[in-house]
Design an enzyme around this catalytic site. Structure first.
Site, PDB file in Angstrom:
ATOM      1  N   GLU A 406      15.179  26.268 -24.692  1.00 36.64           N
ATOM      2  CA  GLU A 406      16.102  26.609 -23.615  1.00 36.64           C
ATOM      3  C   GLU A 406      16.199  25.509 -22.563  1.00 36.64           C
ATOM      4  O   GLU A 406      17.289  25.200 -22.058  1.00 36.64           O
ATOM      5  CB  GLU A 406      15.675  27.928 -22.961  1.00 36.64           C
ATOM      6  CG  GLU A 406      15.947  29.165 -23.785  1.00 36.64           C
ATOM      7  CD  GLU A 406      14.902  29.444 -24.855  1.00 36.64           C
ATOM      8  OE1 GLU A 406      15.049  30.421 -25.598  1.00 36.64           O
ATOM      9  OE2 GLU A 406      13.924  28.668 -24.942  1.00 36.64           O
ATOM     10  N   HIS A 473      12.969  42.323 -23.946  1.00 30.72           N
ATOM     11  CA  HIS A 473      14.371  42.300 -24.348  1.00 30.72           C
ATOM     12  C   HIS A 473      15.184  43.278 -23.499  1.00 30.72           C
ATOM     13  O   HIS A 473      16.274  43.676 -23.907  1.00 30.72           O
ATOM     14  CB  HIS A 473      14.521  42.679 -25.832  1.00 30.72           C
ATOM     15  CG  HIS A 473      13.927  41.693 -26.776  1.00 30.72           C
ATOM     16  ND1 HIS A 473      12.583  41.608 -27.011  1.00 30.72           N
ATOM     17  CD2 HIS A 473      14.503  40.732 -27.552  1.00 30.72           C
ATOM     18  CE1 HIS A 473      12.341  40.653 -27.895  1.00 30.72           C
ATOM     19  NE2 HIS A 473      13.493  40.100 -28.235  1.00 30.72           N
TER      20      HIS A 473
END
Length: 667
Positions: A406, A473
């Site tokens: 990322e 999540h």
């Protein structure tokens, strides 16, 4: 020290000598000024000048360089006026960063230099993005990025080199190995024999050279540049050198064995090259003395100019205004008139996820310079299938699968922006954004304020609980970013808003975090204009009129509020959808307070540190006279998001909405 001048001319050799000597003479002057208190801090590159100068002189002037603290030779070789550099080092308003940054923490597009931040490693990913832009345009240009031997231990080094290798980017990674990361010696930094050995681990080539030999550095970079362009591949160059002074002057050098200074003084890059030129009769002693005097005169004149700069004029409005880049783009999509939706033309009912996809698809059609990046977004179409079919239509140059890194990809997005591209990065889940946190809050957010560089980057953030996905999540982590000036944070709740705000975000020259609640993707439907349109970032939406109380909310909270109002029709509930959390629409908030006198701020994020606290505080400070009751907050529990559905339902703010509403109405 052996010098091989190869086919360099007399003029080229003398030019290299002058270019090498100038940063040394400037530094010697700066050390005097530091002792006099005329500059506040200095990171010395004495002993390392051959690397910065040799690298820069080997490149074209329009090839980007990303330097570090000790690379004064990069700036002088790019002909940046010393008096303006001096203003920068003083923190003067006339410096390159208008007094907002220190020493070499700045960049300048005119000179193709991208400034570092204190974290060092994140600039490596930016080099990937700049190189990618060159590659997409089929330009024969390399990018050079510097790091120290200490920086090679950072994850950003691994990520950036790996991305450059996987994407075949013409990036030259230059390691200045001066033996110490501040005070930590190399034997406490790594165990490989030489850092260049790391190149093989990424499937690329590398070389270790004498970083104190100007001709060696110059010739190596010339050859490496040719290789990178011919084969469209990155390359790693490790330069062995030594830092003759402390990390910065205040730290001293007591941690360095004294004999090393004697060893490396013999290897001084300027003394040795000067002796070579004298021995080859390229220069005489008189000519060397004349060069010294000319450069001394130049430094003195420039210092006089630099110290006569106008004093700082503090303008609060300007400081606030220049946090963000001004949106000078032509708005190609009409503004959606929410007061008169019938003027929007043809509409169709869409799910939230379809509206996001259409906004992204139309933006790709509108902007040939828009690049999409993310894990699994190409052939697979992303885990939520939002980009499914895009790679077939727009190609893999523009729809790019990324390695699991990322930080480097966010850095690459900034590099693309520096080159005039815009980009969208899909965080597979908003929870994973922590891996790129530094790039977002320190690089993307601050770069325009620091040196006027826009960051046209949209980060899509699939977020939220209610789907039984557990702690990693399910987070809705917008509050982490609302605190950071320079970012824009958008969080739509309807399909029409999702499309219009996403298009506006892509057109915005500032970094935008675009939150998309996963539970809304396929559960929420609504009419969406078919054409390409924008909804203004920073404007809230009045969802429902009421007189008993106002619910101020966003995202999933809007759905909860509407469901609650439908379930309790006897309560006249006013609903305001913030939509944009940074910047907030304070006028709309004030109007919501005025309509009812009672306010409940509702959000899915946890209570402590959530944006509800900021909204409530602002109302208390600015709208107190309009209130008939204290502002109430309804938020999720201050725990991680649990996996079990019963626990998750209890976690969510919705479980406490009724009791909070009753408390507010009874006050």
């Amino acid at each position: 020290m052996h010098f091989d001048s190869k086919d360099l001319t007399y003029d080229q050799l003398v030019h290299l000598y002058k270019s090498l000597l100038l940063p040394r003479m400037i530094e010697e002057k700066m050390l005097v000024l530091l002792r006099q208190g005329k500059i506040s801090k200095w990171f010395s590159g004495i002993g390392q000048e051959a690397i910065a100068v040799g690298v820069t002189q080997a490149l074209d002037e329009d090839e980007w360089i990303l330097p570090l603290h000790r690379n004064l030779g990069v700036f002088t070789s790019r002909h940046m006026p010393l008096h303006k550099l001096l203003m920068q080092w003083q923190g003067n308003q006339s410096g390159y960063s208008k007094g907002r940054e220190r020493s070499f923490h700045f960049g300048n597009a005119q000179h193709h230099i991208c400034g570092m931040i204190s974290h060092l490693g994140p600039q490596l990913g930016i080099a990937d993005g700049i190189a990618l832009a060159h590659k997409l345009r089929k330009e024969d240009k390399v990018v050079v990025v510097f790091t120290g031997e200490g920086g090679t231990s950072e994850g950003d080094f691994h990520e950036a080199v790996n991305v450059a290798a996987v994407w075949d980017l013409p990036v030259i990674f230059v390691i200045e190995n001066n033996g110490y990361a501040l005070s930590t010696p190399v034997n406490e930094q790594y165990r490989c024999e030489a850092l260049v050995e790391k190149a093989r681990g990424y499937g690329i080539d590398g070389v270790k050279i004498d970083g104190n030999n100007i001709l060696n550095v110059y010739d190596t970079i010339k050859g490496v540049k040719k290789y990178c362009l011919e084969y469209q591949r990155p390359y790693l160059v490790e330069c062995a050198t030594f830092r003759m002074r402390g990390h910065e002057e205040a730290s001293g050098t007591k941690y360095v064995p004294s004999y090393l200074f004697d060893v490396w003084d013999i290897k001084d890059p300027i003394k040795n090259f000067e002796q070579f030129l004298l021995s080859k009769k390229i220069l005489t002693k008189e000519e060397v003395e004349a060069i010294h005097q000319d450069l001394k005169d130049y430094v003195d004149v420039e210092c006089n100019i630099g110290f006569n700069a106008k004093p700082m004029f503090v303008d609060t409005d300007r400081e606030l205004r220049e946090v963000y880049a001004e949106n000078k783009l032509d708005v190609r999509g009409m503004q959606y008139d929410e007061e008169n939706p019938s003027t929007a033309g043809a509409v169709k009912e869409q799910r939230f996820i379809d509206a996001v996809k259409e906004g992204l698809h139309q933006s790709m059609q509108e902007h040939a310079d828009l690049i999409l990046m993310g894990q699994d977004i190409a052939e697979y179409g992303g885990v939520f299938k939002i980009t499914e079919g895009f790679v077939e239509e727009f190609g893999k140059d523009r729809v790019r699968n990324t390695p699991l890194c990322e930080s480097a990809i966010l850095g690459a997005a900034l590099g693309l922006s520096i080159q005039g591209y815009r980009s969208m990065i899909e965080m597979q889940f908003a929870d994973f954004v922590t891996m790129g946190f530094t790039q977002i809050v320190n690089n993307l957010a601050k770069i325009h304020y620091r040196w006027g560089q826009s960051a046209n980057v949209v980060i899509r953030m699939p977020c939220g609980a209610g789907v039984g996905a557990g702690p990693f999540h399910s987070q809705t982590n917008e509050a982490w970013f609302v605190h950071t000036p320079g970012l824009k944070v958008v969080y739509p709740s309807s399909p029409a808003d999702a499309k219009g705000l996403l298009i506006a975000a892509i057109n915005d020259p500032n970094p935008v975090l675009f939150f998309e609640h996963k539970a809304l993707y396929r559960s929420v439907h609504g009419n969406v204009p078919e054409h390409y349109y924008e909804i203004e970032i920073g404007k809230a939406r009045h969802v429902r009129s009421g007189s008993d109380c106002s619910i101020i909310t966003y995202g999933q909270g809007v759905i909860w509020a509407q469901e609650y109002a439908a379930h309790y029709p006897e309560i006249s509930i006013d609903i305001l959808d913030l939509r944009t959390l940074l910047p907030l629409d304070y006028e709309a908030i004030r109007e919501a307070v005025g309509r009812t006198g009672r306010v409940l701020v509702l959000h899915e994020d946890t209570m402590t540190g959530g944006i509800g606290g900021e909204v409530a505080a602002w109302i208390g400070e600015h709208c107190f006279e309009l209130l008939d009751a204290p502002v109430m907050r309804c938020a999720s529990l201050d725990t991680p998001v649990p996996f079990n559905i019963d626990l998750e339902n209890n976690f969510l703010a919705k479980a406490r909405l009724h009791e909070t509403m009753v408390k507010l109405l009874k006050y």
